[in-house]
Design a protein around this motif. Structure first.
Motif, PDB file in Angstrom:
ATOM      1  N   GLN A  41       6.428 -25.784  -8.226  1.00 21.68           N
ATOM      2  CA  GLN A  41       4.972 -25.379  -9.127  1.00 21.68           C
ATOM      3  C   GLN A  41       5.362 -24.546 -10.098  1.00 21.68           C
ATOM      4  O   GLN A  41       4.287 -24.321 -10.832  1.00 21.68           O
ATOM      5  N   GLY A  42       6.523 -24.334 -10.666  1.00 20.90           N
ATOM      6  CA  GLY A  42       6.878 -23.702 -11.324  1.00 20.90           C
ATOM      7  C   GLY A  42       6.570 -22.080 -11.328  1.00 20.90           C
ATOM      8  O   GLY A  42       6.266 -21.501 -12.070  1.00 20.90           O
ATOM      9  N   PHE A 114      13.340 -12.284 -23.264  1.00 23.28           N
ATOM     10  CA  PHE A 114      14.219 -12.762 -22.782  1.00 23.28           C
ATOM     11  C   PHE A 114      13.612 -13.996 -22.277  1.00 23.28           C
ATOM     12  O   PHE A 114      13.664 -15.117 -22.350  1.00 23.28           O
ATOM     13  N   LEU A 115      12.207 -14.309 -21.565  1.00 20.54           N
ATOM     14  CA  LEU A 115      11.496 -14.738 -20.820  1.00 20.54           C
ATOM     15  C   LEU A 115      11.037 -15.663 -21.400  1.00 20.54           C
ATOM     16  O   LEU A 115      10.534 -17.098 -21.330  1.00 20.54           O
ATOM     17  N   HIS A 116      10.831 -15.771 -22.935  1.00 23.25           N
ATOM     18  CA  HIS A 116       9.826 -16.399 -24.438  1.00 23.25           C
ATOM     19  C   HIS A 116      10.325 -16.953 -24.928  1.00 23.25           C
ATOM     20  O   HIS A 116      10.815 -18.300 -24.769  1.00 23.25           O
ATOM     21  N   ASP A 117      11.824 -16.298 -24.639  1.00 24.53           N
ATOM     22  CA  ASP A 117      12.982 -17.448 -25.353  1.00 24.53           C
ATOM     23  C   ASP A 117      13.636 -18.382 -24.916  1.00 24.53           C
ATOM     24  O   ASP A 117      13.795 -19.422 -25.237  1.00 24.53           O
ATOM     25  N   GLU A 118      13.223 -18.385 -23.132  1.00 28.09           N
ATOM     26  CA  GLU A 118      13.850 -19.078 -22.331  1.00 28.09           C
ATOM     27  C   GLU A 118      12.802 -20.657 -22.201  1.00 28.09           C
ATOM     28  O   GLU A 118      12.533 -21.691 -22.179  1.00 28.09           O
ATOM     29  N   ARG A 124      12.836 -23.021 -17.558  1.00 24.24           N
ATOM     30  CA  ARG A 124      12.764 -22.173 -15.859  1.00 24.24           C
ATOM     31  C   ARG A 124      13.452 -21.270 -16.339  1.00 24.24           C
ATOM     32  O   ARG A 124      14.690 -21.488 -16.104  1.00 24.24           O
ATOM     33  N   CYS A 125      12.791 -20.227 -15.480  1.00 23.69           N
ATOM     34  CA  CYS A 125      13.197 -18.735 -14.463  1.00 23.69           C
ATOM     35  C   CYS A 125      13.275 -18.822 -13.117  1.00 23.69           C
ATOM     36  O   CYS A 125      11.936 -18.515 -13.009  1.00 23.69           O
ATOM     37  N   GLY A 152       1.079 -18.518 -23.311  1.00 20.18           N
ATOM     38  CA  GLY A 152      -0.179 -19.308 -23.082  1.00 20.18           C
ATOM     39  C   GLY A 152      -0.120 -19.172 -21.966  1.00 20.18           C
ATOM     40  O   GLY A 152      -1.018 -18.517 -20.522  1.00 20.18           O
ATOM     41  N   SER A 153      -0.696 -20.403 -21.344  1.00 21.95           N
ATOM     42  CA  SER A 153      -1.280 -20.544 -19.491  1.00 21.95           C
ATOM     43  C   SER A 153       0.459 -21.044 -19.136  1.00 21.95           C
ATOM     44  O   SER A 153       0.026 -20.742 -17.826  1.00 21.95           O
ATOM     45  N   HIS A 154       1.076 -21.010 -18.947  1.00 15.99           N
ATOM     46  CA  HIS A 154       2.335 -20.662 -18.659  1.00 15.99           C
ATOM     47  C   HIS A 154       3.028 -19.838 -18.110  1.00 15.99           C
ATOM     48  O   HIS A 154       3.789 -19.403 -18.922  1.00 15.99           O
ATOM     49  N   PRO A 155       3.331 -19.686 -16.913  1.00 17.30           N
ATOM     50  CA  PRO A 155       4.054 -18.914 -15.973  1.00 17.30           C
ATOM     51  C   PRO A 155       5.520 -18.794 -16.961  1.00 17.30           C
ATOM     52  O   PRO A 155       6.233 -19.799 -16.698  1.00 17.30           O
TER      53      PRO A 155
END
Length: 381
Positions: A41-42, A114-118, A124-125, A152-155
């Motif tokens: 589900q991510g 960091f999360l944006h860079d990944e 995914r993190c 965007g809409s991506h967790p």
């Protein structure tokens, strides 16, 4: 010690989590299914709970072996009663981030960057939080806030929470955790193994280190292992480690229920450990915490040699006592009731001395077992 005697390539019942020994019991198979669904589900939270020693950390270690680091970046936290601000900083550190200063805003900004860079790199993190029952409510709320980061809409972050049964109850009942509860997409409580799973579990771990049927096991051992441990994997490991060490010391090719009963009796008195080899009929003990720092000099060679000497001395003393009993029996009067009573008392005292010899050896075995189970660095004895 016992791995050498039984020609094993390693320690099959170590207490630290090792994915090499992962055993897929029925409850662990269900947990993997929930984990697989949750990760697919991510987003949101996955919750795995279980008793101490149920195998939560081993389950996650097994999962991490299957993770492709090119697709999933994992940070891990083992908590110790963190508040909200501490949790944010520890989360940043788990992903290898260095935070300038100690303010929460800087840590949050670093995590988001960091999360944006990944995500831009196609990864995914996942944040794995162990011992979640120790977290304060405000720390859990901070975890929920971290799950709000999106591109965007991506967790950008998914969280796996591992905890003991009290965490399951806390999550279900605490009114301040309603929003976090709504974001839990998969949850599973690890149960203990069933009675029928003990033998396959023991065999699996032994086979991982090259076991070829030496030693053999009486079937009754597995039923009594379940009775003694309730099917909790870490308790099974602890008991099996001591049982096989006893088998090696006594050079047994078959492990039976009587040996298991002796080990269980010894473990029941583990609050004190002898500081030195006791003489017949004497007990000198030190706290278990102090005993853990005793050195296994020359990688266990000295303790093994000491045990051989002790066993030889014990056997000689027991033989001497048995000869004395036989002599007394031959001299015992046949008809005098008072004399018979006196002889019976002398027999009992002799037999008690034999029992004391056995107890002395058992106590030394406990000390040796603690030496071999403790994998941390030891001070010189």
């Amino acid at each position: 010690m016992f791995d050498d005697f039984y020609a094993l390539s390693g320690r099959p019942f170590q207490l630290t989590p090792d994915p090499q020994f992962f055993f897929e019991s029925a409850t662990h198979r269900k947990a993997l299914s929930y984990l697989g669904y949750g990760l697919s589900q991510g987003e949101g939270f996955i919750v795995i709970t279980g008793e101490v020693g149920a195998g939560k950390s081993t389950l996650v270690a097994h999962l991490m072996r299957k993770v492709d680091p090119a697709q999933l970046t994992v940070g891990q936290i083992v908590t110790s009663n963190l508040d909200g601000e501490e949790l944010v900083h520890v989360a940043a550190q788990s992903f290898g981030l260095d935070i300038d200063g100690h303010d929460k805003a800087s840590a949050l900004a670093a995590i988001e960057g960091f999360l944006h860079d990944e995500a831009r790199g196609g990864r995914r993190c996942l944040l794995v939080v162990d011992e979640s029952q120790n977290l304060r409510v405000e720390a859990l709320e901070e975890l929920r806030m971290l799950s709000n980061f999106q591109l965007g809409s991506h967790p950008l972050l998914q969280t796996l929470l591992l905890g003991q049964p009290e965490f399951k109850r806390m999550l279900a009942d605490h009114p301040a955790l309603e929003q976090l509860r709504q974001r839990v997409i998969a949850a599973h409580h690890l149960e203990a193994m069933g009675a029928s799973e003990i033998e396959p579990y023991v065999s699996h771990r032994l086979q991982c280190v090259g076991w070829k049927g030496h030693p053999a096991f009486d079937q009754r051992v597995f039923a009594e292992l379940f009775e003694a441990t309730g099917g909790i994997p870490r308790k099974v490991n602890q008991l099996m480690s001591r049982l096989m060490l006893l088998g090696a010391v006594e050079q047994r090719t078959r492990i039976d229920a009587a040996m298991l009963a002796a080990v269980r009796k010894e473990m029941a008195g583990d609050n004190v450990i002898p500081a030195a080899v006791p003489q017949a009929g004497t007990r000198t003990a030190v706290p278990a915490e102090e005993q853990r720092h005793v050195s296994t000099s020359a990688e266990g060679a000295a303790p093994a040699a000491g045990m051989e000497d002790l066993l030889a001395e014990r056997d000689a003393q027991i033989m001497e006592l048995r000869r004395a009993i036989d002599e007394l029996a031959n001299e015992r009067p046949a008809n005098d009731d008072l004399a018979n009573s006196e002889w019976s008392a002398r027999f009992e005292r002799m037999e008690q001395r034999i029992a004391d010899q056995e107890d002395a050896v058992r106590h030394v075995l406990t000390m040796l077992i603690e030496w071999f189970e403790d994998a941390s660095p030891r001070a010189a004895a």
